[in-house]
Design an enzyme around this catalytic site. Structure first.
Site, PDB file in Angstrom:
ATOM      1  N   ARG A  22       0.833  -1.218   0.000  1.00  0.00           N
ATOM      2  CA  ARG A  22       0.000   0.000   0.000  1.00  0.00           C
ATOM      3  C   ARG A  22       0.857   1.253   0.000  1.00  0.00           C
ATOM      4  O   ARG A  22       0.575   2.206  -0.744  1.00  0.00           O
ATOM      5  CB  ARG A  22      -0.945   0.005   1.197  1.00  0.00           C
ATOM      6  CG  ARG A  22      -2.025  -1.061   1.126  1.00  0.00           C
ATOM      7  CD  ARG A  22      -2.871  -1.083   2.375  1.00  0.00           C
ATOM      8  NE  ARG A  22      -2.020  -1.338   3.527  1.00  0.00           N
ATOM      9  CZ  ARG A  22      -2.332  -1.075   4.785  1.00  0.00           C
ATOM     10  NH1 ARG A  22      -3.495  -0.515   5.081  1.00  0.00           N
ATOM     11  NH2 ARG A  22      -1.506  -1.349   5.764  1.00  0.00           N
ATOM     12  N   ASN A  40      -5.992  -2.827   2.025  1.00  0.00           N
ATOM     13  CA  ASN A  40      -5.929  -4.279   2.132  1.00  0.00           C
ATOM     14  C   ASN A  40      -7.342  -4.833   2.192  1.00  0.00           C
ATOM     15  O   ASN A  40      -8.230  -4.216   2.775  1.00  0.00           O
ATOM     16  CB  ASN A  40      -5.185  -4.707   3.401  1.00  0.00           C
ATOM     17  CG  ASN A  40      -3.694  -4.549   3.288  1.00  0.00           C
ATOM     18  OD1 ASN A  40      -3.139  -4.478   2.196  1.00  0.00           O
ATOM     19  ND2 ASN A  40      -3.021  -4.500   4.421  1.00  0.00           N
TER      20      ASN A  40
END
Length: 93
Positions: A22, A40
Site C-alpha cells: 500500500r 488491504n
C-alpha cells in the site's frame, strides 16, 4: 487518447500484504500525479481506485504487477469505474 481522464478499480492478488504494498502504491501513484486510494482486503488481496490521465493510469497498472521488494503479484484485475475522482491518493482501512 493521452489527455483523457480515466478511473479504474484494481484488485491485486498474490503476496501483497505484509510487504508495504500500500505504501509503495501510494508513492508510485503520487509520482505519476494520480489520485485515488489503496487498501488491504480480508481475502489477502489489495484493492485500489486509480484516477488520472489515461497514459498515467496505464503506467500505474503496469507498475502494479511489480510492486515493492518482497511482493509476488500473481494477478491484477482491472475494471473501469465511474466513481468521483478523489483529490489526493490515500491509504485507507
Amino acid at each position: 487518447m493521452q489527455g483523457e481522464h480515466r478511473i479504474v478499480r484494481a484488485r491485486i492478488s498474490g503476496k501483497v500484504q505484509g510487504v508495504s504494498y500500500r505504501v509503495w502504491t501510494r508513492g508510485e501513484a503520487m509520482r505519476l500525479g494520480l489520485t485515488g486510494w489503496v487498501r488491504n482486503e480480508r481475502d489477502g488481496s489489495v484493492a485500489a481506485l486509480i484516477a488520472g490521465a489515461d497514459a498515467d493510469v496505464t503506467a500505474m497498472i503496469e507498475r502494479l504487477w511489480q510492486g515493492p521488494r518482497g511482493a509476488l503479484v500473481s494477478k491484477v484485475e482491472i475494471e473501469e469505474a465511474s466513481d468521483a475522482a478523489p483529490v489526493d491518493f490515500r491509504i485507507i482501512v
